[in-house]
Design an enzyme around this catalytic site. Structure first.
Site, PDB file in Angstrom:
ATOM      1  N   SER A 118      -2.251   6.676  -2.135  1.00 13.70           N
ATOM      2  CA  SER A 118      -2.519   7.009  -0.559  1.00 13.70           C
ATOM      3  C   SER A 118      -2.848   8.238   0.491  1.00 13.70           C
ATOM      4  CB  SER A 118      -1.062   6.422  -0.192  1.00 13.70           C
ATOM      5  OG  SER A 118      -1.021   6.341   1.525  1.00 13.70           O
ATOM      6  N   TYR A 154       8.547   8.327   1.000  1.00 12.77           N
ATOM      7  CA  TYR A 154       6.937   7.369   0.607  1.00 12.77           C
ATOM      8  C   TYR A 154       6.219   8.424   0.131  1.00 12.77           C
ATOM      9  CZ  TYR A 154       3.284   4.843   1.906  1.00 12.77           C
ATOM     10  OH  TYR A 154       1.878   3.665   1.504  1.00 12.77           O
TER      11      TYR A 154
HETATM   12  O1  NJP Z   1       0.875  -3.224   2.373  1.00 12.07           O
HETATM   13  P1  NJP Z   1       1.557  -4.999   2.732  1.00 12.07           P
HETATM   14  P2  NJP Z   1      -0.707  -3.366   1.944  1.00 12.07           P
HETATM   15  N1  NJP Z   1       7.084  -7.140  -6.112  1.00 12.07           N
HETATM   16  O2  NJP Z   1       2.682  -5.299   3.396  1.00 12.07           O
HETATM   17  C1  NJP Z   1       3.525  -7.012  -2.047  1.00 12.07           C
HETATM   18  C2  NJP Z   1      -1.163   0.771   0.249  1.00 12.07           C
HETATM   19  N2  NJP Z   1      -1.472   1.544   1.367  1.00 12.07           N
HETATM   20  O3  NJP Z   1      -2.106  -3.915   2.369  1.00 12.07           O
HETATM   21  O4  NJP Z   1       6.391  -9.581  -2.393  1.00 12.07           O
HETATM   22  C3  NJP Z   1       5.962  -8.082  -5.821  1.00 12.07           C
HETATM   23  O5  NJP Z   1       0.238  -5.863   3.733  1.00 12.07           O
HETATM   24  C4  NJP Z   1       3.878  -7.790  -1.310  1.00 12.07           C
HETATM   25  O6  NJP Z   1       4.563  -9.115  -1.523  1.00 12.07           O
HETATM   26  P3  NJP Z   1       5.780  -9.554  -1.365  1.00 12.07           P
HETATM   27  C5  NJP Z   1       0.540   0.625  -0.544  1.00 12.07           C
HETATM   28  O7  NJP Z   1       1.563   1.733  -0.158  1.00 12.07           O
HETATM   29  C6  NJP Z   1      -1.582   1.711   2.648  1.00 12.07           C
HETATM   30  O8  NJP Z   1      -0.779  -1.990   3.523  1.00 12.07           O
HETATM   31  O9  NJP Z   1       4.795 -11.056  -0.984  1.00 12.07           O
HETATM   32  N3  NJP Z   1       5.206  -7.454  -5.102  1.00 12.07           N
HETATM   33  C7  NJP Z   1       2.265  -8.260  -0.340  1.00 12.07           C
HETATM   34  O10 NJP Z   1       2.137  -8.541  -1.138  1.00 12.07           O
HETATM   35  C8  NJP Z   1       0.329  -0.938  -0.449  1.00 12.07           C
HETATM   36  O11 NJP Z   1       0.622   0.160  -2.037  1.00 12.07           O
HETATM   37  C9  NJP Z   1      -1.613   1.822   3.540  1.00 12.07           C
HETATM   38  O12 NJP Z   1       6.585  -9.466   0.093  1.00 12.07           O
HETATM   39  C10 NJP Z   1       5.653  -6.751  -3.391  1.00 12.07           C
HETATM   40  C11 NJP Z   1       1.856  -6.071  -0.837  1.00 12.07           C
HETATM   41  O13 NJP Z   1       2.771  -5.981  -1.676  1.00 12.07           O
HETATM   42  C12 NJP Z   1      -0.579  -0.814  -1.181  1.00 12.07           C
HETATM   43  O14 NJP Z   1      -1.925  -0.053  -0.219  1.00 12.07           O
HETATM   44  C13 NJP Z   1      -2.030   3.178   3.809  1.00 12.07           C
HETATM   45  C14 NJP Z   1       7.014  -6.261  -3.660  1.00 12.07           C
HETATM   46  C15 NJP Z   1       2.733  -5.024   0.516  1.00 12.07           C
HETATM   47  O15 NJP Z   1       1.447  -5.950   1.441  1.00 12.07           O
HETATM   48  C16 NJP Z   1      -0.696  -2.609  -0.170  1.00 12.07           C
HETATM   49  O16 NJP Z   1      -0.277  -2.417   0.864  1.00 12.07           O
HETATM   50  C17 NJP Z   1      -2.109   3.789   2.183  1.00 12.07           C
HETATM   51  C18 NJP Z   1       7.379  -6.078  -5.134  1.00 12.07           C
HETATM   52  N4  NJP Z   1       8.781  -6.248  -5.648  1.00 12.07           N
HETATM   53  C19 NJP Z   1      -1.465   2.671   1.473  1.00 12.07           C
HETATM   54  N5  NJP Z   1       6.872  -5.684  -2.774  1.00 12.07           N
HETATM   55  C20 NJP Z   1      -2.048   1.110   5.062  1.00 12.07           C
HETATM   56  N6  NJP Z   1      -2.218  -0.143   5.094  1.00 12.07           N
HETATM   57  O17 NJP Z   1      -2.325   2.140   6.440  1.00 12.07           O
HETATM   58  C21 NJP Z   1       5.985  -5.122  -1.759  1.00 12.07           C
HETATM   59  O18 NJP Z   1      -2.559   5.304   2.483  1.00 12.07           O
HETATM   60  N7  NJP Z   1       5.264  -6.067  -2.733  1.00 12.07           N
END
Ligand code: NJP
Length: 230
Positions: free
Chosen positions: A140, A153
């Site tokens: 990030s 974070y």
């Molecule tokens: O977020 P979101 P993003 N085991 O909430 C999964 C980084 N980032 O796409 O398990 C397995 O839509 C969850 O799936 P589920 C951020 O830090 C973002 O924005 O079904 N999976 C979902 O598919 C992250 O590393 C921004 O709930 C797990 C996914 O993770 C990445 O981008 C800015 C899980 C999250 O999808 C993707 O985030 C930045 C587990 N224990 C960095 N826990 C931004 N959006 O602005 C969660 O700088 N997931």
């Protein structure tokens, strides 16, 4: 392009879903990983209908070492070798130290840091053996900047970037590439409560940047990508 198969964690929404869609559109076979069964199944169905790269869904909580191990094992049974691993699953919860939300800190450490390491542990030895592979770690802009509301974070995302930097050195001359990706604000559920005046990026913007990194010639390793909205 040597990459034929990829695992994308956190593929049930946001950036991970867009990465999976882009890779499949480029005829790469993709393993979608997350915990939400229904969401993963419908994304897999939608992508498979397009008839490009084949996609399968495997449920796993990346913070559980045994679940990551069994997910990678199943992925290999279906697709053989794994050429690319995208460590995308991540959480941004209340990160202020002074509020003492220990449960939230632990969840972020478990998913954002340990989850990344568990995946690497499962795929890297085989990649070294096949003298080819590409690791993508989603950090990030909070992996190099800290605000008064992002302390914990940011700490986890600094850790992801440190892992990428060290791993690139560990893997020099093995044929395995490492790319650290630092998105700015992207339009996903993760930024639901964000009130910035900038227009967030589309998830496809991140997926396209990753495709740029993986489509370079064999001797080129794009180590760092930072992508912010204008
Ligand atoms: O977020 P979101 P993003 N085991 O909430 C999964 C980084 N980032 O796409 O398990 C397995 O839509 C969850 O799936 P589920 C951020 O830090 C973002 O924005 O079904 N999976 C979902 O598919 C992250 O590393 C921004 O709930 C797990 C996914 O993770 C990445 O981008 C800015 C899980 C999250 O999808 C993707 O985030 C930045 C587990 N224990 C960095 N826990 C931004 N959006 O602005 C969660 O700088 N997931």
């Amino acid at each position: 392009m040597k990459i034929k198969t990829a695992i994308v964690t956190g593929a049930s929404s946001g950036i991970g879903k867009a990465i999976a869609q882009k890779l499949a559109a480029e005829h790469i076979q993709v393993v979608l990983v997350a915990r939400s069964k229904d969401k993963l199944s419908s994304i897999a169905e939608e992508i498979n209908k397009q008839g490009n790269g084949k996609v399968i869904a495997i449920l796993a909580d990346v913070s559980k070492r045994d679940e990551v191990e069994s997910m990678v094992h199943k992925a290999r049974q279906v697709f053989g070798s794994i050429d690319m691993y995208v460590n995308n699953a991540g959480l941004m919860l209340n990160a202020v130290v002074t509020e003492g939300k220990v449960d939230e800190w632990e969840q972020m450490v478990d998913v954002n840091i340990k989850g990344v390491l568990y995946g690497l542990y499962q795929v890297i030895p085989e990649m070294i053996k096949q003298q080819y592979g590409h690791i993508i770690n989603i950090s990030s802009v909070s992996g190099s900047e800290v605000t008064k509301t992002s302390t914990v974070y940011s700490a986890t995302k600094f850790a992801v970037r440190a892992i990428s930097i060290g791993l690139e050195k560990e893997l020099a001359h093995t044929g395995v590439k490492v790319t650290n990706v630092s998105p700015g604000m992207v339009d996903t559920r993760l930024i639901e409560n964000n009130h910035s005046k900038r227009t967030p990026l589309d998830t496809a913007d991140i997926a396209n940047a990753i495709y740029y990194a993986i489509s370079q010639p064999d001797h080129v390793n794009v180590n760092e990508l930072t992508i912010r909205p204008v």
